[in-house]
Scaffold this motif. Structure first.
Motif, mmCIF file in Angstrom:
data_model
loop_
_atom_site.group_PDB
_atom_site.id
_atom_site.type_symbol
_atom_site.label_atom_id
_atom_site.label_comp_id
_atom_site.label_asym_id
_atom_site.label_seq_id
_atom_site.Cartn_x
_atom_site.Cartn_y
_atom_site.Cartn_z
ATOM 1 N N LEU A 434 0.808 -1.231 0.000
ATOM 2 C CA LEU A 434 0.000 0.000 0.000
ATOM 3 C C LEU A 434 0.837 1.276 0.000
ATOM 4 O O LEU A 434 0.565 2.200 -0.775
ATOM 5 C CB LEU A 434 -0.949 0.007 1.201
ATOM 6 C CG LEU A 434 -2.060 -1.031 1.167
ATOM 7 C CD1 LEU A 434 -3.039 -0.805 2.316
ATOM 8 C CD2 LEU A 434 -2.803 -0.990 -0.164
ATOM 9 N N ALA A 435 1.834 1.310 0.878
ATOM 10 C CA ALA A 435 2.586 2.564 1.020
ATOM 11 C C ALA A 435 3.299 2.957 -0.279
ATOM 12 O O ALA A 435 3.155 4.099 -0.731
ATOM 13 C CB ALA A 435 3.560 2.471 2.197
ATOM 14 N N PRO A 436 4.020 2.040 -0.927
ATOM 15 C CA PRO A 436 4.692 2.461 -2.168
ATOM 16 C C PRO A 436 3.696 2.927 -3.216
ATOM 17 O O PRO A 436 3.906 3.947 -3.876
ATOM 18 C CB PRO A 436 5.407 1.194 -2.657
ATOM 19 C CG PRO A 436 5.422 0.258 -1.516
ATOM 20 C CD PRO A 436 4.327 0.646 -0.582
ATOM 21 N N LEU A 437 2.581 2.208 -3.294
ATOM 22 C CA LEU A 437 1.571 2.540 -4.298
ATOM 23 C C LEU A 437 0.960 3.912 -4.010
ATOM 24 O O LEU A 437 0.858 4.771 -4.894
ATOM 25 C CB LEU A 437 0.485 1.460 -4.257
ATOM 26 C CG LEU A 437 -0.304 1.300 -5.529
ATOM 27 C CD1 LEU A 437 0.602 0.686 -6.606
ATOM 28 C CD2 LEU A 437 -1.516 0.406 -5.303
ATOM 29 N N ALA A 438 0.562 4.120 -2.751
ATOM 30 C CA ALA A 438 -0.093 5.380 -2.394
ATOM 31 C C ALA A 438 0.848 6.562 -2.631
ATOM 32 O O ALA A 438 0.453 7.582 -3.212
ATOM 33 C CB ALA A 438 -0.524 5.350 -0.924
ATOM 34 N N ILE A 439 2.093 6.413 -2.214
ATOM 35 C CA ILE A 439 3.028 7.527 -2.396
ATOM 36 C C ILE A 439 3.226 7.787 -3.890
ATOM 37 O O ILE A 439 3.189 8.920 -4.351
ATOM 38 C CB ILE A 439 4.383 7.262 -1.711
ATOM 39 C CG1 ILE A 439 4.183 7.033 -0.212
ATOM 40 C CG2 ILE A 439 5.344 8.437 -1.926
ATOM 41 C CD1 ILE A 439 5.423 6.592 0.538
ATOM 42 N N ALA A 440 3.381 6.699 -4.664
ATOM 43 C CA ALA A 440 3.609 6.857 -6.106
ATOM 44 C C ALA A 440 2.436 7.571 -6.772
ATOM 45 O O ALA A 440 2.627 8.494 -7.569
ATOM 46 C CB ALA A 440 3.845 5.504 -6.757
ATOM 47 N N VAL A 441 1.218 7.178 -6.424
ATOM 48 C CA VAL A 441 0.043 7.770 -7.066
ATOM 49 C C VAL A 441 -0.039 9.270 -6.766
ATOM 50 O O VAL A 441 -0.164 10.096 -7.674
ATOM 51 C CB VAL A 441 -1.255 7.061 -6.606
ATOM 52 C CG1 VAL A 441 -2.487 7.847 -7.028
ATOM 53 C CG2 VAL A 441 -1.310 5.650 -7.174
ATOM 54 N N VAL A 442 0.072 9.609 -5.491
ATOM 55 C CA VAL A 442 -0.020 11.022 -5.102
ATOM 56 C C VAL A 442 1.081 11.830 -5.768
ATOM 57 O O VAL A 442 0.871 12.915 -6.309
ATOM 58 C CB VAL A 442 0.105 11.168 -3.566
ATOM 59 C CG1 VAL A 442 0.220 12.628 -3.172
ATOM 60 C CG2 VAL A 442 -1.075 10.525 -2.879
ATOM 61 N N PHE A 443 2.241 11.246 -5.756
ATOM 62 C CA PHE A 443 3.432 11.895 -6.245
ATOM 63 C C PHE A 443 3.356 12.151 -7.756
ATOM 64 O O PHE A 443 3.526 13.274 -8.231
ATOM 65 C CB PHE A 443 4.584 10.954 -5.919
ATOM 66 C CG PHE A 443 5.908 11.592 -6.024
ATOM 67 C CD1 PHE A 443 6.234 12.637 -5.187
ATOM 68 C CD2 PHE A 443 6.826 11.143 -6.943
ATOM 69 C CE1 PHE A 443 7.462 13.209 -5.270
ATOM 70 C CE2 PHE A 443 8.049 11.724 -7.033
ATOM 71 C CZ PHE A 443 8.388 12.761 -6.196
ATOM 72 N N ILE A 444 3.036 11.108 -8.501
ATOM 73 C CA ILE A 444 3.007 11.232 -9.968
ATOM 74 C C ILE A 444 1.870 12.165 -10.378
ATOM 75 O O ILE A 444 2.035 13.048 -11.214
ATOM 76 C CB ILE A 444 2.874 9.838 -10.621
ATOM 77 C CG1 ILE A 444 4.164 9.062 -10.381
ATOM 78 C CG2 ILE A 444 2.607 9.966 -12.120
ATOM 79 C CD1 ILE A 444 4.085 7.586 -10.688
ATOM 80 N N ASN A 445 0.738 11.988 -9.726
ATOM 81 C CA ASN A 445 -0.398 12.871 -9.957
ATOM 82 C C ASN A 445 -0.005 14.337 -9.749
ATOM 83 O O ASN A 445 -0.304 15.208 -10.563
ATOM 84 C CB ASN A 445 -1.515 12.448 -8.996
ATOM 85 C CG ASN A 445 -2.785 13.220 -9.250
ATOM 86 O OD1 ASN A 445 -3.033 13.593 -10.376
ATOM 87 N ND2 ASN A 445 -3.552 13.463 -8.206
ATOM 88 N N GLY A 446 0.718 14.565 -8.645
ATOM 89 C CA GLY A 446 1.144 15.930 -8.317
ATOM 90 C C GLY A 446 2.126 16.483 -9.349
ATOM 91 O O GLY A 446 2.047 17.642 -9.744
ATOM 92 N N LEU A 447 3.055 15.642 -9.788
ATOM 93 C CA LEU A 447 4.061 16.095 -10.734
ATOM 94 C C LEU A 447 3.436 16.452 -12.069
ATOM 95 O O LEU A 447 3.792 17.454 -12.702
ATOM 96 C CB LEU A 447 5.128 15.000 -10.947
ATOM 97 C CG LEU A 447 6.196 14.866 -9.871
ATOM 98 C CD1 LEU A 447 7.301 13.926 -10.318
ATOM 99 C CD2 LEU A 447 6.804 16.223 -9.506
ATOM 100 N N ILE A 448 2.457 15.638 -12.486
ATOM 101 C CA ILE A 448 1.809 15.892 -13.767
ATOM 102 C C ILE A 448 1.077 17.240 -13.733
ATOM 103 O O ILE A 448 1.169 18.050 -14.650
ATOM 104 C CB ILE A 448 0.801 14.765 -14.105
ATOM 105 C CG1 ILE A 448 1.565 13.467 -14.374
ATOM 106 C CG2 ILE A 448 -0.032 15.130 -15.334
ATOM 107 C CD1 ILE A 448 0.694 12.250 -14.488
ATOM 108 N N LYS A 449 0.404 17.491 -12.596
ATOM 109 C CA LYS A 449 -0.358 18.730 -12.483
ATOM 110 C C LYS A 449 0.582 19.920 -12.456
ATOM 111 O O LYS A 449 0.252 21.033 -12.397
ATOM 112 C CB LYS A 449 -1.233 18.718 -11.233
ATOM 113 C CG LYS A 449 -2.255 17.591 -11.249
ATOM 114 C CD LYS A 449 -3.638 18.082 -11.685
ATOM 115 C CE LYS A 449 -4.537 16.953 -12.163
ATOM 116 N NZ LYS A 449 -4.946 16.037 -11.115
#
Ligand code: PFF
Length: 449
Positions: A434-449
């Protein structure tokens, strides 16, 4: 080589909790948390923040402590030992670099706490209205070199403690003073909540508007969670390496997360009701805390004395955090580059000071120190807190979950079967998936925006 064999260590259980909580509790709770909350829509941010702290904070913290104690080494050395001849030590190097960066801008704000102690002692807030207090604050920023001098004093103070080594330094200072901070925040919180118009502030803090949860809010809450708990850059790997084999790592992680979150919440309860009551905007950023607090003391019986005590404690809270930042860098230089502790401290302080000057001077009006539209101060903060810490945290849980693995994790959290650890399987599941996935999703989402 000598340093390598004779490692310092924390003397007692309260030692590691106090030192880790000392690192966690600092300007991040009392200054940065209200700023971020104010800029990210209030209660909605708080909700995401709490989720980050519980579901990511505890697993990442435990992973760091396990890696540190298991390897008996600093942030870089740990990965070299546990994964020799791989690219993993890069995580450690990134941590050391991040420690530098954070120390450089964190020491700017730490310096302000010293300026404010002087202001408090000389009774320079008394009788002033908000406009004057705000003006004083911005005048102070424009005296760039005054900021730099306070910053230098603070870096020297930090260097002095780290100079003396772990056992005598960190542990002794942290143990006594953090509970005192809690008490004064409670007193302030009560005063703040009983001001006229305080209700609007409480509602801003606790009444979530879910439509405010955007990608930016998620990234900010993630960054704030890691920043506040001192995660993702190896502070707790380094501290974990000083922990005794008989200490309970799981309860340490829970205690630290609980203490840190309580202080941040209390800071919110102190700042927002008062800010709304006085008319300070929640989006006021730096001024939110540094202007609201003196105003609050102006409204209190015994405000003069309380104000001094408050800023002294705030400075000390900042100090126990900067000690941990510097410790990561010094432990690395000492153990990996085989430089004596004292010399390592001097080198690290001098380098931080150099970088820190740009952070401080970037807050003046018409400053030349702007990068991509942000002040150097904000750029350093953004890159370290919102990018490097979450990235480091993600790599650390991946390392724990996939490289070091379940058996080693269970061994460390149960002290080789001597302790019960009822949550170990759930926590390991979060660490691995969960932790790697959650961090990755938030992170990539944030970078794209
Ligand atoms: N956690 C500290 C605070 O909240 O003030 C700041 C900090 C210390 C961040 C150490 C990161 C770190 F490694």
């Amino acid at each position: 080589m000598e340093e390598k064999k004779k490692r310092d260590g924390f003397g007692s259980k309260i030692g590691i909790i106090a030192a880790a909580a000392g690192s966690a509790i600092g300007l991040g709770n009392i200054y940065r948390f209200p700023c971020e909350l104010g800029n990210n829509g209030g209660a909605a941010f708080l909700l995401v923040y709490l989720a980050v702290v519980i579901f990511l904070g505890i697993p990442v913290m435990l992973s760091e402590l396990v890696i540190g104690r298991h390897s008996q080494s600093n942030a870089v050395g740990a990965f070299k030992k546990l994964a020799p001849k791989t690219a993993w030590p890069i995580v450690g190097y990134m941590g050391v670099l991040c420690g530098f960066l954070i120390f450089a801008f964190y020491s700017t704000v730490s310096g302000w706490t010293l300026e404010y102690i002087v202001k408090a002692v000389s009774n320079s807030f008394s009788g002033k209205d908000l406009a004057t207090i705000e003006q004083d604050f911005s005048d102070f920023h424009n005296m760039g070199w005054r900021n730099v001098i306070w910053q230098a004093v603070f870096i020297l103070l930090t260097g002095f403690v780290v100079f003396k080594g772990v056992q005598n330094g960190i542990e002794k200072y942290a143990k006594i003073l953090m509970p005192l901070l809690l008490v004064i925040l409670i007193v302030l919180g009560v005063r703040s909540m009983t001001l006229p118009g305080a209700k609007a502030g409480l509602s801003f803090l606790f009444n979530p508007d879910f439509s405010k949860i955007t990608g930016k809010v998620l990234v900010s809450a993630l960054g704030q969670g890691f920043f506040s708990l001192s995660l993702g850059m190896g502070v707790l790997i380094t501290y974990g390496s000083y922990v005794k084999k008989s200490d309970n790592l799981t309860s340490t992680a829970f205690s630290v997360v609980l203490a840190d979150t309580m202080i941040a919440l209390l800071a919110g309860i102190v700042i927002f009701p008062a800010a709304f009551s006085f008319g300070v905007r929640p989006t006021a950023g730096m001024g939110l805390v540094f202007n609201t607090i003196p105003m609050l003391f102006n409204q209190m019986a015994g405000g003069y004395v309380f104000c001094i005590i408050f800023f002294v404690l705030l400075a000390i809270a900042a100090l126990t955090s900067t000690i941990s930042l510097l410790e990561v860098v010094v432990a690395y230089i000492t153990e990996q580059l085989h430089v004596k502790r004292q010399l390592a401290t001097v080198i690290a302080c001098a380098a931080t000071m150099f970088l820190g000057v740009f952070a401080s001077l970037s807050l003046m009006e018409n400053t030349p120190f702007i990068i991509a539209g942000k002040t150097v101060f904000d750029a350093m903060d953004f890159i370290s807190s919102n990018v490097m810490l979450p990235l480091g945290g993600m790599l650390i849980v991946i390392f724990m979950g996939w490289r070091l693995g379940k058996t080693k994790f269970f061994e460390e959290v149960t002290n080789e079967g001597k302790l019960k650890s009822p949550l170990k399987a759930i926590i390991f599941f979060i660490i691995r998936y969960l932790a790697p996935l959650a961090i990755a999703v938030v992170f990539i989402n944030g970078l794209i925006k």
